[in-house]
Design a protein around this motif. Structure first.
Motif, PDB file in Angstrom:
ATOM      1  N   GLN A 238      -9.504 -30.449  12.184  1.00 34.60           N
ATOM      2  CA  GLN A 238      -9.005 -28.865  11.533  1.00 34.60           C
ATOM      3  C   GLN A 238      -9.015 -27.849  12.449  1.00 34.60           C
ATOM      4  OE1 GLN A 238     -11.783 -29.038   8.234  1.00 34.60           O
ATOM      5  NE2 GLN A 238     -10.263 -29.655   6.604  1.00 34.60           N
ATOM      6  N   LYS A 240      -8.908 -28.063  15.827  1.00 35.38           N
ATOM      7  CA  LYS A 240      -7.781 -28.651  16.991  1.00 35.38           C
ATOM      8  C   LYS A 240      -6.170 -28.707  16.283  1.00 35.38           C
ATOM      9  CE  LYS A 240     -11.193 -30.140  20.153  1.00 35.38           C
ATOM     10  NZ  LYS A 240     -11.286 -29.356  21.125  1.00 35.38           N
ATOM     11  N   GLY A 241      -6.268 -28.815  14.961  1.00 33.65           N
ATOM     12  CA  GLY A 241      -4.945 -28.963  14.285  1.00 33.65           C
ATOM     13  C   GLY A 241      -4.290 -30.361  14.751  1.00 33.65           C
ATOM     14  N   TRP A 242      -4.889 -31.341  14.707  1.00 32.69           N
ATOM     15  CA  TRP A 242      -4.489 -32.582  15.103  1.00 32.69           C
ATOM     16  C   TRP A 242      -3.667 -33.049  14.206  1.00 32.69           C
ATOM     17  CZ3 TRP A 242      -9.879 -35.083  17.215  1.00 32.69           C
ATOM     18  CH2 TRP A 242     -10.257 -34.701  18.392  1.00 32.69           C
ATOM     19  N   THR A 243      -2.508 -33.630  14.709  1.00 32.11           N
ATOM     20  CA  THR A 243      -1.956 -34.571  13.554  1.00 32.11           C
ATOM     21  C   THR A 243      -1.437 -36.106  14.387  1.00 32.11           C
ATOM     22  OG1 THR A 243       0.101 -33.785  14.473  1.00 32.11           O
ATOM     23  CG2 THR A 243      -0.713 -32.739  12.475  1.00 32.11           C
ATOM     24  N   ASP A 294      -1.408 -37.873   8.453  1.00 34.78           N
ATOM     25  CA  ASP A 294      -1.821 -37.326   9.841  1.00 34.78           C
ATOM     26  C   ASP A 294      -2.657 -38.256  10.626  1.00 34.78           C
ATOM     27  OD1 ASP A 294      -0.439 -34.932   9.636  1.00 34.78           O
ATOM     28  OD2 ASP A 294      -1.876 -34.050   8.414  1.00 34.78           O
TER      29      ASP A 294
END
Ligand code: AMP
Length: 425
Positions: A238, A240-243, A294
């Protein structure tokens, strides 16, 4: 060096160019010409090195324009998992799209009927997992008499998964006179023993340092208590906004539990492991590739050979028991020159596995604690590492007695090299 320097026919060079490949990878440079010449091969190459094209391109050339009169397969590719079989079949279709060569993949976990039908229609290249292939052969759905080339892919994983007796059974039913190619990430003693029984005067290709991890991958290690791992992973995703993250767990149960935990925190994740049906696995992978999911949470066996182009990040939620699996896992990122990151969440009880990995890849993983997740149980210091030399070589192995196969094969190859064919089955 470019692809046309190997003597590949124009439709293959065009297909490779359309795929966006500019220069051959080291395994491709080392093998394509030798396979075209009909040599047996023992290649040490992990997933991500471009090994599929290394054997697929010359084998397609061998079959191109060679009318398959009897409809029986001429090339047999054995591979350990369903996903890998499907991916090799995809690669054959991609590289062979301007040629008239037919292929199919057969594997367990799906109905056998449609596979039998496809085989009855006739194929040039058959990609198979060992168990399903033996089933099909037992039911007379496939004839091995015309096999000219056998490819054994990921031999070390075949060994780990207990497939060697099946492979020996298949081998005993194949014609004696054939070309054999063996690919394996590692050359352990049992693999060398297997190689001796199946290869004649092979060329040994070792394109990377044994068990070395891809140079383009950055490794990070976060020490953390076991109980906090799932919360830390959610936090990192959340924050680092990883996908597009592939997460590895040791067990199927662990994968399911983690997917549930992530779901509770509104993170869209899917598991991929051996207890899932083929349809579920295919859908999870497709959704992940499309960006609908994700996070893909996988066990080692299920993830073996997954081809997800330019995967930016691999997370080791648990360290693998077998150090080589760390190398296989991170083979999913930093592929074919792209930068990638491998992040490991490591608890104090995993120090032995960590040391095994550090010994194997010849370096210590840099440790970084994450604020708010500092462990109560400190991760012990690792032992010092004695550095090993890297190698990159092509050598000849002593093998079984030589046959006259090569000269006949070279003649056939030269004849074929001049032919080009169009269309795609
Ligand atoms: P493999 O090791 O066969 O699973 O291939 C790993 C990845 O590298 C796949 O995504 C291929 O499409 C890609 N690849 C293979 N050969 C090349 C090349 N010569 N240049 C760029 N990418 C490649």
């Amino acid at each position: 060096m470019t692809f046309d320097t190997f003597g590949l026919v124009e439709p293959l060079v065009r297909a490779v160019r359309e795929k966006g490949y500019k220069i051959p990878t080291p395994i491709q440079s080392a093998t394509i010409e030798n396979v075209l010449k009909g040599r047996d091969l023992m290649a040490s190459a992990q997933t991500g090195t471009g090994k599929t094209a290394a054997f697929t391109l010359p084998l397609l050339q061998r079959l191109a324009g060679n009318l398959n009169k009897n409809k029986h397969p001429k090339v047999l590719v054995l591979t350990p998992t369903r996903e890998l079989a499907a991916q090799i079949q995809d690669s054959i279709l991609t590289y062979g799209k301007h040629l008239d060569v037919s292929s199919t993949a057969v594997f367990g976990g799906v109905k056998i009927g449609p596979q039998m039908k496809k085989l009855r229609q006739g194929v040039d290249i058959l990609v198979a997992t060992p168990g399903r292939l033996l089933d099909l052969h037992g039911q007379n759905a496939v004839n091995f008499k015309h096999i000219e080339v056998l490819v054994l892919d990921e031999a070390d994983r075949m060994l780990d998964m207990g497939f060697i007796p099946d492979i020996k059974r298949i081998q005993s039913r194949l014609p004696e006179e054939k070309q054999s190619l063996l690919f394996s990430a590692t050359f352990s003693d049992p693999i060398r023993t297997l190689a001796k029984t199946m290869l004649q005067n092979p060329i040994e290709v070792n394109v990377a340092a044994k068990n070395s991890a891809a140079e383009t991958v950055q490794h990070h290690l976060h020490p953390v208590d076991k109980k906090q791992k799932s919360r830390l992973l959610s936090h990192l995703i959340q924050e680092k906004g990883w996908t597009q993250v592939l997460v590895f767990t040791k067990t199927k149960h662990g994968a399911n539990r983690l997917v549930k935990d992530l779901g509770k925190r509104k993170i869209c994740a899917m598991p991929i492991h051996g207890n899932k049906s083929q349809a579920q696995r295919t859908k999870a992978l497709a959704d992940f590739k499309r960006g609908k999911v994700d996070i893909l949470v996988a066990t080692d066996i299920a993830a073996r050979g997954l081809d997800i182009v330019q995967l930016p990040l691999v997370v080791n939620f648990d360290l693998p028991h077998v150090a080589e699996d760390y190398v296989h896992r991170i083979g999913r990122t930093g592929r074919a020159g792209n930068k990638g990151q491998a992040i490991s969440l490591v608890s104090a009880d995993e120090i032995k596995q960590l040391q095994g990995i550090e010994r194997l890849i010849n370096r210590h993983l840099h440790r970084e604690e994450v604020e708010g997740f500092e462990p109560d149980h400190a991760l012990p210091e690792s032992n010092p590492i004695v550095k090993k030399e890297k190698s990159s070589k092509i050598t000849k192995l002593p093998g079984k007695k030589k046959s006259n196969r090569r000269s006949r094969w070279s003649k056939r190859t030269n004849q074929r090299r001049n032919r080009t064919a169009s269309g795609n089955k």
